[in-house]
Design a protein around this motif. Sequence first.
Motif, PDB file in Angstrom:
ATOM      1  N   LEU A  63      43.156  30.960  33.090  1.00  0.00           N
ATOM      2  CA  LEU A  63      42.590  29.647  32.744  1.00  0.00           C
ATOM      3  C   LEU A  63      42.584  28.785  33.983  1.00  0.00           C
ATOM      4  N   LEU A  64      41.453  28.119  34.197  1.00  0.00           N
ATOM      5  CA  LEU A  64      41.298  27.308  35.393  1.00  0.00           C
ATOM      6  C   LEU A  64      41.207  25.853  34.951  1.00  0.00           C
ATOM      7  N   GLY A  65      41.995  24.983  35.587  1.00  0.00           N
ATOM      8  CA  GLY A  65      41.908  23.581  35.183  1.00  0.00           C
ATOM      9  C   GLY A  65      42.963  22.739  35.863  1.00  0.00           C
ATOM     10  N   GLY A  72      55.133  27.490  23.624  1.00  0.00           N
ATOM     11  CA  GLY A  72      56.085  28.587  23.802  1.00  0.00           C
ATOM     12  C   GLY A  72      55.464  29.859  24.360  1.00  0.00           C
ATOM     13  N   ILE A  73      54.366  29.719  25.105  1.00  0.00           N
ATOM     14  CA  ILE A  73      53.693  30.890  25.682  1.00  0.00           C
ATOM     15  C   ILE A  73      54.247  31.158  27.094  1.00  0.00           C
ATOM     16  N   VAL A  74      54.518  32.427  27.397  1.00  0.00           N
ATOM     17  CA  VAL A  74      54.966  32.772  28.753  1.00  0.00           C
ATOM     18  C   VAL A  74      53.745  32.805  29.675  1.00  0.00           C
ATOM     19  N   PHE A  75      53.764  31.948  30.694  1.00  0.00           N
ATOM     20  CA  PHE A  75      52.598  31.862  31.568  1.00  0.00           C
ATOM     21  C   PHE A  75      53.004  32.027  33.026  1.00  0.00           C
ATOM     22  N   ALA A  76      52.026  32.369  33.856  1.00  0.00           N
ATOM     23  CA  ALA A  76      52.226  32.423  35.308  1.00  0.00           C
ATOM     24  C   ALA A  76      51.330  31.354  35.928  1.00  0.00           C
ATOM     25  N   VAL A  77      51.763  30.806  37.059  1.00  0.00           N
ATOM     26  CA  VAL A  77      51.018  29.713  37.684  1.00  0.00           C
ATOM     27  C   VAL A  77      50.509  30.134  39.062  1.00  0.00           C
ATOM     28  N   LEU A  78      49.217  29.936  39.282  1.00  0.00           N
ATOM     29  CA  LEU A  78      48.602  30.231  40.575  1.00  0.00           C
ATOM     30  C   LEU A  78      48.111  28.910  41.164  1.00  0.00           C
ATOM     31  N   SER A  79      48.812  28.420  42.198  1.00  0.00           N
ATOM     32  CA  SER A  79      48.445  27.115  42.743  1.00  0.00           C
ATOM     33  C   SER A  79      47.963  27.261  44.182  1.00  0.00           C
ATOM     34  N   ALA A 133      45.607  28.532  36.568  1.00  0.00           N
ATOM     35  CA  ALA A 133      45.242  28.381  37.978  1.00  0.00           C
ATOM     36  C   ALA A 133      44.483  27.079  38.201  1.00  0.00           C
ATOM     37  N   GLU A 134      44.456  26.665  39.467  1.00  0.00           N
ATOM     38  CA  GLU A 134      43.723  25.439  39.810  1.00  0.00           C
ATOM     39  C   GLU A 134      42.680  25.738  40.867  1.00  0.00           C
ATOM     40  N   GLU A 135      41.638  24.913  40.886  1.00  0.00           N
ATOM     41  CA  GLU A 135      40.620  25.044  41.918  1.00  0.00           C
ATOM     42  C   GLU A 135      41.104  24.377  43.207  1.00  0.00           C
ATOM     43  N   LEU A 136      40.551  24.847  44.326  1.00  0.00           N
ATOM     44  CA  LEU A 136      40.865  24.248  45.625  1.00  0.00           C
ATOM     45  C   LEU A 136      39.787  23.235  45.970  1.00  0.00           C
ATOM     46  N   PRO A 137      40.047  22.350  46.931  1.00  0.00           N
ATOM     47  CA  PRO A 137      38.963  21.498  47.422  1.00  0.00           C
ATOM     48  C   PRO A 137      37.813  22.389  47.919  1.00  0.00           C
ATOM     49  N   ALA A 194      34.540  29.624  48.358  1.00  0.00           N
ATOM     50  CA  ALA A 194      34.486  31.041  47.967  1.00  0.00           C
ATOM     51  C   ALA A 194      35.682  31.404  47.078  1.00  0.00           C
ATOM     52  N   ILE A 195      36.835  30.825  47.381  1.00  0.00           N
ATOM     53  CA  ILE A 195      38.014  31.089  46.548  1.00  0.00           C
ATOM     54  C   ILE A 195      37.752  30.591  45.129  1.00  0.00           C
ATOM     55  N   ASN A 196      37.195  29.389  45.006  1.00  0.00           N
ATOM     56  CA  ASN A 196      36.880  28.850  43.674  1.00  0.00           C
ATOM     57  C   ASN A 196      35.887  29.733  42.939  1.00  0.00           C
ATOM     58  N   ASP A 197      34.911  30.253  43.687  1.00  0.00           N
ATOM     59  CA  ASP A 197      33.936  31.156  43.072  1.00  0.00           C
ATOM     60  C   ASP A 197      34.651  32.356  42.433  1.00  0.00           C
ATOM     61  N   ARG A 198      35.614  32.949  43.158  1.00  0.00           N
ATOM     62  CA  ARG A 198      36.333  34.104  42.611  1.00  0.00           C
ATOM     63  C   ARG A 198      37.190  33.693  41.415  1.00  0.00           C
ATOM     64  N   LEU A 199      37.833  32.526  41.511  1.00  0.00           N
ATOM     65  CA  LEU A 199      38.680  32.070  40.399  1.00  0.00           C
ATOM     66  C   LEU A 199      37.835  31.824  39.148  1.00  0.00           C
ATOM     67  N   ARG A 200      36.646  31.229  39.343  1.00  0.00           N
ATOM     68  CA  ARG A 200      35.782  30.964  38.176  1.00  0.00           C
ATOM     69  C   ARG A 200      35.335  32.266  37.531  1.00  0.00           C
ATOM     70  N   ARG A 201      34.971  33.238  38.355  1.00  0.00           N
ATOM     71  CA  ARG A 201      34.546  34.507  37.762  1.00  0.00           C
ATOM     72  C   ARG A 201      35.710  35.210  37.083  1.00  0.00           C
ATOM     73  N   ALA A 202      36.915  35.080  37.696  1.00  0.00           N
ATOM     74  CA  ALA A 202      38.096  35.710  37.084  1.00  0.00           C
ATOM     75  C   ALA A 202      38.419  35.047  35.754  1.00  0.00           C
ATOM     76  N   SER A 203      38.029  33.787  35.587  1.00  0.00           N
ATOM     77  CA  SER A 203      38.372  33.090  34.337  1.00  0.00           C
ATOM     78  C   SER A 203      37.302  33.274  33.274  1.00  0.00           C
ATOM     79  N   ALA A 204      36.140  33.818  33.648  1.00  0.00           N
ATOM     80  CA  ALA A 204      35.059  34.003  32.669  1.00  0.00           C
ATOM     81  C   ALA A 204      35.338  35.232  31.809  1.00  0.00           C
ATOM     82  N   ARG A 205      35.108  35.124  30.543  1.00  0.00           N
ATOM     83  CA  ARG A 205      35.346  36.272  29.635  1.00  0.00           C
ATOM     84  C   ARG A 205      34.100  36.550  28.838  1.00  0.00           C
TER      85      ARG A 205
END
Length: 320
Positions: free
Chosen positions: A230-232, A245-252, A298-302, A309-320
């Motif tokens: 999830l990106l946001g 109560g969900i176990v989550f990982a954070v990508l910052s 995860a969060e987007e970068l400036p 390009a990093i945001n592009d990959r994160l957005r595609r990774a978050s698309a289902r």
Amino acid sequence: MAEIGKDIKKAASLLSSGKLVAIPTETVYGLAGNALDEGAVLDIFKTKQRPSFDPLIIHLRDIDQVRAYVDAIPEELEQLAQKFWPGPLTLLLPKKDMISDLVTSGLDTVGVRVPRHPLTRKLLHRLDFPLAAPSANPFGYISPTSAQHVQDQLGGQVPYILDGGACDIGLESTIVGMEQGQVVIYRLGGTSVQDIESVVGKVLILPQSSSNPKSPGMLKSHYAPRKPLLLGHLDELIESHRQKGIVFAVLSFQRSFPEQPSELQYALSPEGDYDEAARNLFSAMRALDSSNAEIILAEELPEIHLGKAINDRLRRASAR
Ligand code: TXA
Ligand code: MG
């Protein structure tokens, strides 16, 4: 499992006999085969479970070798080649007949790139044919940035992985072509838009058109981990998942989170360096994907430098 090593002679002899070898590049590892050998090319598609409509990039040792396989290089693209080759830039150029339709999925252009990684450059100097090489991952999954990443997923299917260490750039090459006299970027990647525009002026960025992808790197869901991502806004995402109560990982990008266990968080670059963030992105996604979290937040970068390009990959990774 595949043998992992630094033996260029062995890699060259396998490739010359039609076998596949995983090779290091400065962007990501590639699954390489002789681009002039249709059997090897078919084997690449089969090994990656890649649809045949998704064309391959060919890798050459320098621009003079490129000229032997393409009809012409438009002036703007030649300028980009002179500036960024060897490096993370792929050009779409009109192909000569000796490049099979299998490689280009029937398109009349071929993607060509001169990679910068020293081992692969030495390898290309030993070969009298170009190497077709997509990223060495199963279709749709995160690209590999180390020999071990390749081993983890395709190790049972390739005889040899040429080990060039961790990839320097960590994002795939930027794909550039021309349409009606206009320079077009089809995939954001390791050469930033800013750098490209500093050579040829304003370009058109067309990576999102996904219904009939000219470049399946354009497919909405791609470069994706198995867990949902999830990106946001990180603080809000963390709060709502903690409450449930969900176990989550954070990508910052830069921050660390004292309440989060260390194996459930990854800061791409604590110092805020875009190149470092790019280099770490795919390893981070893989590490968090194999954690015990149910979901990755995860969060987007400036949107500057490689942030775009990093945001592009994160957005595609978050698309289902
Ligand atoms: O950095 C890279 O480019 C890595 C390393 C190994 O060189 N390779 C790579 O290849 O990312 P691959 O196959 O995973 O992604 C290549 C992308 C695909 O999305 C493909 O559709 C697009 O390039 N492509 C290749 N030839 C094309 C063509 N003639 N027209 C449009 N898109 C093309
Ligand atoms: Mg790929």
